[in-house]
Design an enzyme around this catalytic site. Sequence first.
Site, PDB file in Angstrom:
ATOM      1  N   HIS A 132       0.084 -12.309   1.376  1.00 48.69           N
ATOM      2  CA  HIS A 132      -0.583 -11.327   0.528  1.00 48.69           C
ATOM      3  C   HIS A 132      -0.502 -11.728  -0.942  1.00 48.69           C
ATOM      4  O   HIS A 132       0.576 -11.759  -1.526  1.00 48.69           O
ATOM      5  CB  HIS A 132       0.063  -9.952   0.731  1.00 48.69           C
ATOM      6  CG  HIS A 132      -0.769  -8.816   0.243  1.00 48.69           C
ATOM      7  ND1 HIS A 132      -0.295  -7.525   0.163  1.00 48.69           N
ATOM      8  CD2 HIS A 132      -2.059  -8.762  -0.176  1.00 48.69           C
ATOM      9  CE1 HIS A 132      -1.260  -6.730  -0.285  1.00 48.69           C
ATOM     10  NE2 HIS A 132      -2.331  -7.463  -0.504  1.00 48.69           N
ATOM     11  N   TYR A 176       0.831  -1.200   0.000  1.00 43.78           N
ATOM     12  CA  TYR A 176       0.000   0.000   0.000  1.00 43.78           C
ATOM     13  C   TYR A 176       0.872   1.259   0.000  1.00 43.78           C
ATOM     14  O   TYR A 176       1.477   1.623   1.008  1.00 43.78           O
ATOM     15  CB  TYR A 176      -0.946   0.012   1.191  1.00 43.78           C
ATOM     16  CG  TYR A 176      -1.869  -1.181   1.285  1.00 43.78           C
ATOM     17  CD1 TYR A 176      -2.143  -1.966   0.164  1.00 43.78           C
ATOM     18  CD2 TYR A 176      -2.463  -1.536   2.491  1.00 43.78           C
ATOM     19  CE1 TYR A 176      -2.980  -3.068   0.254  1.00 43.78           C
ATOM     20  CE2 TYR A 176      -3.306  -2.628   2.580  1.00 43.78           C
ATOM     21  CZ  TYR A 176      -3.560  -3.394   1.459  1.00 43.78           C
ATOM     22  OH  TYR A 176      -4.392  -4.482   1.546  1.00 43.78           O
TER      23      TYR A 176
END
Length: 317
Positions: free
Chosen positions: A138, A57
């Site tokens: 992830h 992010y």
Amino acid sequence: MNPTETTTIGNVRVTRLGLGMAPLGGLFEAVGDDQARRTVDRAWELGLRLFDTAPLYGNGLAERRAGAALQGRPRGEFALSTKVGRLLRSGGGDAQDIWAEPSGVTPVFDFTRDGVLTSYRESLIRLGLDRADILHLHDPDDHLEQAIDEALPALAELRSQARIGAVSAGMNQAEALVRLVRTGLLDAVLLAGRYTLLDQSGGDELLPACAEKGVAVVAAGVFNSGLLADPHPGARYDYAPAGAALVDRAFAIQEVCHRHGVPLRAAAIQFPAEHPAVTCVLVGARTPAEVEDAVRMAAVPIPAVLWSDLRDRGLIA
């Protein structure tokens, strides 16, 4: 849904509503450090105690901003989750064009044991914290065998050493998560965008498997990148402009919601939480006002007849 009600993932206490921090990494538009700090502060003031971030992010920006906002908080009073599977390095990697603020590094996939341990160590440096409470694999879509053989056992080892509290995996698809759940090593899954008002594919096999195994489900991407927050031509669905059929479907769902006096955003947030396998819901926010709206929408009373009307019209499964 009571957004500040607490429950557990593994041995980690979380609130039913959590703050997703991808927008604070500059998703689609710049945020800046000050606005990110005020957004996290407002979430805290409103009683949210689950904060989810990742190296991806903003290519490190969201983790740095999360840490800056949380470092002064009592460590036992909040749960932080971050992710492994990408290392941030200068040059090469997948720069992605969805992040509006440059960080000087780009992500490189690495699901080796050493890569996972290095990723966690570097995340803690960016966060300025001594631990993460929940650690997610992830997006191991294209690295699933290595994730199962190397990465997942490494996370289980961190859990056994009490260096994390829960092991999870986060993906935008349900099928691979089913395989990970069946390893017996997961405490949770983070399912993004696949159990929403527009896509209930996660309910076919994954959510029942999680219920059977006692694996908590964290529902994320509940607005499907924005279409369910504000339906209009050009709205995003899964990070890209939505097609006309999806926009029409979102409008149809909105019309049913309005007939029952319920904002679409409230239904979008609360729909996943209706499933008994779903432990908590993450909502991304980039401003204090968006946090306030999410908390307010999570608490809107929703009559059961709304869900049955959506089913009767074929708008949800």
